[in-house]
Scaffold this active site. Sequence first.
Site, short mmCIF file in Angstrom:
data_model
loop_
_atom_site.label_atom_id
_atom_site.label_comp_id
_atom_site.label_asym_id
_atom_site.label_seq_id
_atom_site.Cartn_x
_atom_site.Cartn_y
_atom_site.Cartn_z
N SER A 139 38.31 11.49 8.43
CA SER A 139 39.02 10.46 9.44
C SER A 139 40.49 10.44 9.14
CB SER A 139 38.59 9.22 9.11
OG SER A 139 39.19 8.10 9.64
N TYR A 149 36.02 3.25 2.27
CA TYR A 149 35.80 4.19 3.42
C TYR A 149 36.85 5.24 3.12
CZ TYR A 149 35.31 6.29 8.12
OH TYR A 149 35.01 7.06 9.27
#
Length: 252
Positions: A139, A149
């Site tokens: 990401s 994350y």
Amino acid sequence: MARRALITGATSGIGNSFARRLAADNHDLVIVARSADRLEQVAAELRAKHRVEVDVVVADLSTSEGMDRVAERLTDTARPVDLLVNNAGASLAGWFGTTDIADEDAQLDLLVRAPMHLMDAAVKSMSGRGGGAVINVASVAAFTPRGVYSAHKAWLVNLSRWADIHYDDVNIAVQALCPGFVRTEFHQRGDMDVSGVPRWMWLKADYVAKASLDDLRKDKAVSIPSLRYKLLATLARYMPSSLVARIAKRGR
Ligand SMILES: NC(=O)c1ccc[n+]([C@@H]2O[C@H](COP(=O)([O-])OP(=O)(O)OC[C@H]3O[C@@H](n4cnc5c(N)ncnc54)[C@H](OP(=O)(O)O)[C@@H]3O)[C@@H](O)[C@H]2O)c1
């Protein structure tokens, strides 16, 4: 000769776009997720539309048993896999420090241990067979300090960058795919409020999968789909990290 790709998280979003694009490009597939019904539905659709072989593996990749099942499939020499797409992922609702630590363990397993185990199996199998490729779906969050994350995704980018150089000798390409916001089931599943994210920041899953495969052909170790996210990732590299962290926090 048809090639074979194994895609984790192929029932929706980015993984589903990879599956449809690769099937259209005459790849046989192995598709993985937890939901057997949705996997069978995707498999039936792709077999009928593109006349390719599609095998289904039901596995929860936040468990050792699930990881082992998929790793075993990756080392099956009778039906070799040439491309692994480590894509399955999810996000927890809430920031680290407010969530249940058992849920954080499961996230670590899904976003770090599972891609590591599957990449290990793929590399060992591919290096004995003349090569292959691995796409690790990370990401753009990897380039910002933004909770657990982003730390998991940064780990995946770092490993991919190294592996792409290291396994060049045995003809294995490794790519970290780093998309920005993509319209999928991801935000709803993670109970995230994304109403404040401007329209220009959203990408389509089909566009992301195509950009990644185009970049794989160009042997790019990091793929950042779209010019706008390439610029944002470059800015994040040169801006003070405290400022990047403040901006990134608003995006959640
Ligand atoms: N959407 C975004 O804005 C965005 C941005 C950057 C990166 N990403 C990354 O892109 C990847 C794909 O996400 P997406 O946006 O396409 O999400 P999505 O639409 O929610 O799809 C997630 C896929 O992963 C599978 N999955 C989830 N948990 C799993 C588990 N424990 N074991 C096995 N499979 C599991 C789901 O199927 P089942 O529920 O049936 O298991 C589904 O097929 C993730 O790694 C995510 O971190 C997403």
